[in-house]
Design a protein around this motif. Structure first.
Motif, mmCIF file in Angstrom:
data_model
loop_
_atom_site.group_PDB
_atom_site.id
_atom_site.type_symbol
_atom_site.label_atom_id
_atom_site.label_comp_id
_atom_site.label_asym_id
_atom_site.label_seq_id
_atom_site.Cartn_x
_atom_site.Cartn_y
_atom_site.Cartn_z
ATOM 1 N N ARG A 109 0.917 -0.876 0.050
ATOM 2 C CA ARG A 109 0.313 0.034 0.550
ATOM 3 C C ARG A 109 0.980 1.412 0.327
ATOM 4 N NH1 ARG A 109 -3.272 -3.175 4.118
ATOM 5 N NH2 ARG A 109 -1.805 -2.477 5.299
ATOM 6 N N VAL A 110 2.151 1.105 0.335
ATOM 7 C CA VAL A 110 2.788 2.281 1.133
ATOM 8 C C VAL A 110 4.205 2.669 -0.240
ATOM 9 C CG1 VAL A 110 2.089 2.880 2.815
ATOM 10 C CG2 VAL A 110 4.197 1.556 3.190
ATOM 11 N N LYS A 111 3.780 1.918 -0.756
ATOM 12 C CA LYS A 111 5.595 0.618 -1.094
ATOM 13 C C LYS A 111 6.004 1.846 -2.958
ATOM 14 C CE LYS A 111 9.651 -0.811 -2.779
ATOM 15 N NZ LYS A 111 10.587 -0.842 -1.772
ATOM 16 N N ALA A 112 5.051 2.400 -3.164
ATOM 17 C CA ALA A 112 5.362 3.164 -3.902
ATOM 18 C C ALA A 112 6.119 5.282 -3.710
ATOM 19 C CB ALA A 112 3.980 4.124 -5.527
ATOM 20 N N ALA A 113 5.337 5.254 -2.687
ATOM 21 C CA ALA A 113 5.721 6.496 -1.427
ATOM 22 C C ALA A 113 6.856 6.229 -1.385
ATOM 23 C CB ALA A 113 4.810 6.538 -0.772
ATOM 24 N N GLN A 114 7.486 5.300 -0.384
ATOM 25 C CA GLN A 114 8.449 5.137 0.150
ATOM 26 C C GLN A 114 10.267 4.607 -0.959
ATOM 27 O OE1 GLN A 114 8.342 1.042 2.580
ATOM 28 N NE2 GLN A 114 7.839 1.920 4.103
ATOM 29 N N SER A 115 9.140 3.910 -1.913
ATOM 30 C CA SER A 115 10.544 4.012 -3.069
ATOM 31 C C SER A 115 11.073 5.452 -3.427
ATOM 32 C CB SER A 115 10.080 3.472 -4.282
ATOM 33 O OG SER A 115 10.609 1.590 -4.171
ATOM 34 N N GLN A 116 9.949 6.088 -3.908
ATOM 35 C CA GLN A 116 10.353 7.496 -3.989
ATOM 36 C C GLN A 116 11.039 8.356 -3.200
ATOM 37 O OE1 GLN A 116 6.811 9.744 -4.637
ATOM 38 N NE2 GLN A 116 8.004 12.114 -6.046
ATOM 39 N N ALA A 117 11.028 7.639 -1.805
ATOM 40 C CA ALA A 117 11.505 8.605 -0.571
ATOM 41 C C ALA A 117 13.157 8.408 -0.670
ATOM 42 C CB ALA A 117 11.239 8.053 0.484
ATOM 43 N N ILE B 291 22.524 -11.994 3.093
ATOM 44 C CA ILE B 291 22.526 -10.667 3.255
ATOM 45 C C ILE B 291 22.666 -9.837 1.922
ATOM 46 C CG2 ILE B 291 24.158 -8.464 3.967
ATOM 47 C CD1 ILE B 291 25.699 -11.047 5.189
ATOM 48 N N HIS B 292 21.188 -8.632 2.302
ATOM 49 C CA HIS B 292 21.239 -7.361 1.527
ATOM 50 C C HIS B 292 21.362 -6.661 1.940
ATOM 51 C CE1 HIS B 292 18.476 -5.022 -1.120
ATOM 52 N NE2 HIS B 292 18.068 -6.145 -1.570
ATOM 53 N N GLY B 293 21.888 -5.471 1.708
ATOM 54 C CA GLY B 293 23.092 -3.915 1.836
ATOM 55 C C GLY B 293 20.716 -3.129 2.505
ATOM 56 N N THR B 294 21.519 -2.042 3.243
ATOM 57 C CA THR B 294 20.728 -1.422 3.591
ATOM 58 C C THR B 294 20.576 -0.181 2.538
ATOM 59 O OG1 THR B 294 21.567 -0.235 5.089
ATOM 60 C CG2 THR B 294 20.713 -2.191 5.910
ATOM 61 N N GLN B 295 19.002 0.207 2.787
ATOM 62 C CA GLN B 295 19.140 1.620 2.120
ATOM 63 C C GLN B 295 19.737 3.188 2.817
ATOM 64 O OE1 GLN B 295 15.410 2.094 0.326
ATOM 65 N NE2 GLN B 295 15.444 0.379 -0.545
ATOM 66 N N THR B 296 21.056 3.112 3.320
ATOM 67 C CA THR B 296 21.168 4.171 4.581
ATOM 68 C C THR B 296 21.318 5.267 3.418
ATOM 69 O OG1 THR B 296 22.211 1.974 5.931
ATOM 70 C CG2 THR B 296 22.862 4.699 5.991
ATOM 71 N N PRO B 297 20.566 6.164 3.736
ATOM 72 C CA PRO B 297 21.515 7.633 2.296
ATOM 73 C C PRO B 297 22.944 7.818 3.521
ATOM 74 C CG PRO B 297 19.875 7.919 4.297
ATOM 75 C CD PRO B 297 20.011 6.825 4.623
ATOM 76 N N PRO C 220 23.206 11.932 -5.783
ATOM 77 C CA PRO C 220 23.988 13.097 -6.924
ATOM 78 C C PRO C 220 23.196 12.988 -8.220
ATOM 79 C CG PRO C 220 25.282 10.686 -6.975
ATOM 80 C CD PRO C 220 23.298 10.824 -6.108
ATOM 81 N N HIS C 221 22.221 12.539 -8.371
ATOM 82 C CA HIS C 221 21.811 12.450 -9.601
ATOM 83 C C HIS C 221 19.759 11.636 -9.768
ATOM 84 C CE1 HIS C 221 19.919 11.914 -13.930
ATOM 85 N NE2 HIS C 221 21.267 13.466 -13.799
ATOM 86 N N PRO C 222 19.063 12.517 -10.320
ATOM 87 C CA PRO C 222 17.577 11.670 -9.923
ATOM 88 C C PRO C 222 17.920 10.413 -10.395
ATOM 89 C CG PRO C 222 17.594 14.151 -10.731
ATOM 90 C CD PRO C 222 19.027 14.016 -11.025
ATOM 91 N N GLY D 117 19.543 6.588 -7.492
ATOM 92 C CA GLY D 117 18.888 7.013 -5.725
ATOM 93 C C GLY D 117 19.632 5.884 -4.963
ATOM 94 N N LEU D 118 19.304 5.616 -3.759
ATOM 95 C CA LEU D 118 20.250 5.116 -2.863
ATOM 96 C C LEU D 118 20.402 3.165 -3.070
ATOM 97 C CD1 LEU D 118 18.524 6.713 1.201
ATOM 98 C CD2 LEU D 118 19.898 7.286 -0.970
ATOM 99 N N PRO D 119 19.293 3.087 -4.097
ATOM 100 C CA PRO D 119 19.259 1.129 -3.869
ATOM 101 C C PRO D 119 20.117 1.228 -4.839
ATOM 102 C CG PRO D 119 16.558 2.127 -4.004
ATOM 103 C CD PRO D 119 17.744 3.284 -4.048
ATOM 104 N N ILE D 120 20.381 2.635 -5.720
ATOM 105 C CA ILE D 120 21.722 2.217 -7.104
ATOM 106 C C ILE D 120 22.999 2.262 -6.410
ATOM 107 C CG2 ILE D 120 22.412 2.921 -9.192
ATOM 108 C CD1 ILE D 120 19.534 3.485 -9.681
ATOM 109 N N THR D 121 23.275 3.334 -5.482
ATOM 110 C CA THR D 121 24.340 3.998 -5.322
ATOM 111 C C THR D 121 25.277 3.188 -3.783
ATOM 112 O OG1 THR D 121 23.947 5.903 -4.471
ATOM 113 C CG2 THR D 121 24.206 6.190 -6.387
ATOM 114 N N GLU D 122 23.400 3.331 -2.844
ATOM 115 C CA GLU D 122 24.224 3.123 -1.616
ATOM 116 C C GLU D 122 24.565 2.032 -1.035
ATOM 117 O OE1 GLU D 122 25.276 5.250 0.205
ATOM 118 O OE2 GLU D 122 25.273 6.693 -0.818
ATOM 119 N N VAL D 123 23.230 1.236 -1.786
ATOM 120 C CA VAL D 123 22.832 -0.365 -1.523
ATOM 121 C C VAL D 123 24.549 -1.278 -1.647
ATOM 122 C CG1 VAL D 123 22.117 -2.659 -1.954
ATOM 123 C CG2 VAL D 123 20.462 -0.788 -0.878
ATOM 124 N N PRO D 124 25.026 -1.726 -2.945
ATOM 125 C CA PRO D 124 25.997 -1.706 -2.845
ATOM 126 C C PRO D 124 26.788 -1.773 -2.704
ATOM 127 C CG PRO D 124 24.989 -0.952 -5.230
ATOM 128 C CD PRO D 124 24.088 -0.343 -4.277
#
Length: 333
Positions: free
Chosen positions: A21-29, A158-164, A170-172, A175-182
């Protein structure tokens, strides 16, 4: 992508109803976009995707940062277990122990997810908490949990967290899943190695999501510089410990060990496992990554079959786990 239904997907997320129910909003964040066609998620949606992608069995895992209380973790484990029971031979699941900082709660959940529900292993976030309260999973406070899992010879995913980070995205499109999670996955793996936890809890089998993020490329750097900074293991011993991990190909450019230089320090192809990361990404995205995997192994069809299926079956067999039947059952003594 061919559609032979032989793949075993070790990286396939379970979205509980509350999340859908809230995934879209969480992903956007966090600077990402969950495919709208994958929301709200249900098992039938995954089954259609699995049939399209040639996946025989998907191992469900809860996304990081969810179900951190004891009660919620127990509830989502039961929900995943019900999906396994309802769809014989198509699903298994990684158990969830909630927020590991609640050590006693996690210890109570271990026999529940393994002995009562038949989880194939445990899905773990790279860290728990935020800011100054965050603790990576190699922290000493988690030793009782690791000890209990090691006693079972458990498999850990083990899965990386979406830690800011401390700086803006750096660019739209980054986002965190692309740059921070790895990098979060790498930091957790490196901490487990240099702290001696992989040596101490040597019965554990640890799978790193997304080919370990940046781990394969940075492991030699850790070996040289962590030793220089006083790590108790030698450079060669550190690399030996990194070779203990398994590597999940989800969203990882074909899962090439050679491209990261990992073959030079001894990582074997028998440690590469297939993953999709559905429903977090679209089928077209999964197919794009899988096409690159096919190119990596275009001259070695048997090795490609191993990555897609046989390697994970060998891993499960070594732990006494069967995954086909009315439920996934760890057959441990």
């Amino acid at each position: 992508m061919d559609t032979h239904s032989d793949r075993i997907d070790v990286h396939h997320h379970f979205f509980p109803p509350s999340l859908s129910r809230v995934k879209a909003a969480q992903s956007q964040a966090v600077g990402f976009r969950t495919p709208p066609e994958n929301l709200p998620w249900n098992a039938d949606l995954s089954l259609r995707a699995m049939d399209s992608l040639g996946i025989q069995l998907a191992i469900l895992s809860l996304p990081t940062g969810l179900a951190e209380s004891f009660d919620e973790a127990k509830r989502v484990n039961a929900l995943m277990h019900q999906i396994v029971l309802q769809h014989e031979d198509r699903f298994a699941f990684w158990g969830c122990l909630g927020d590991w900082r609640d050590v006693e709660g996690a210890l109570q959940l271990i026999p529940y997810v393994f002995d009562e529900l038949g989880a194939v292993g445990i899905a773990v976030s790279s860290s728990y908490g935020s800011g100054d309260e965050a603790r990576y999973i190699g922290d000493d406070i988690y030793d009782p949990i690791w000890s209990a899992l090691d006693a079972r010879g458990a498999i850990i995913f083990i899965h990386g967290t979406q830690t800011p980070s401390s700086t803006p995205i750096p660019h739209p499109t980054l986002g965190l899943p692309i740059t921070e999670v790895p990098h979060e996955t790498f930091k957790a793996a490196a901490q487990l190695v240099v702290s001696g936890k992989t040596c101490r809890f040597s019965r554990l089998k640890i799978v790193l999501a997304h080919m370990g993020g940046s781990t394969l490329a940075l492991a030699p750097r850790v070996a040289g510089l962590a030793r220089y900074m006083g790590a108790p293991l030698s450079e060669d011993e550190i690399l030996i410990e990194f070779r203990r991990f398994w590597w999940d190909t989800a969203l990882s450019g074909g899962g090439s060990l050679a491209a990261c230089g990992a073959e030079a320090w001894g990582v074997g192809e028998d440690r590469v496992l297939w993953g999709s990361d559905f429903p977090a990404v679209s089928l077209d995205t999964i197919r794009w990554f899988d096409s690159h995997l096919g190119k990596v192994y275009q001259n070695n069809a048997s090795q490609l079959e191993n990555v897609r299926r046989k390697n994970v079956l060998a891993l499960f067999k070594s732990c006494g786990i069967r995954v086909f039947g009315s439920q996934s059952v760890p057959n441990r003594s």
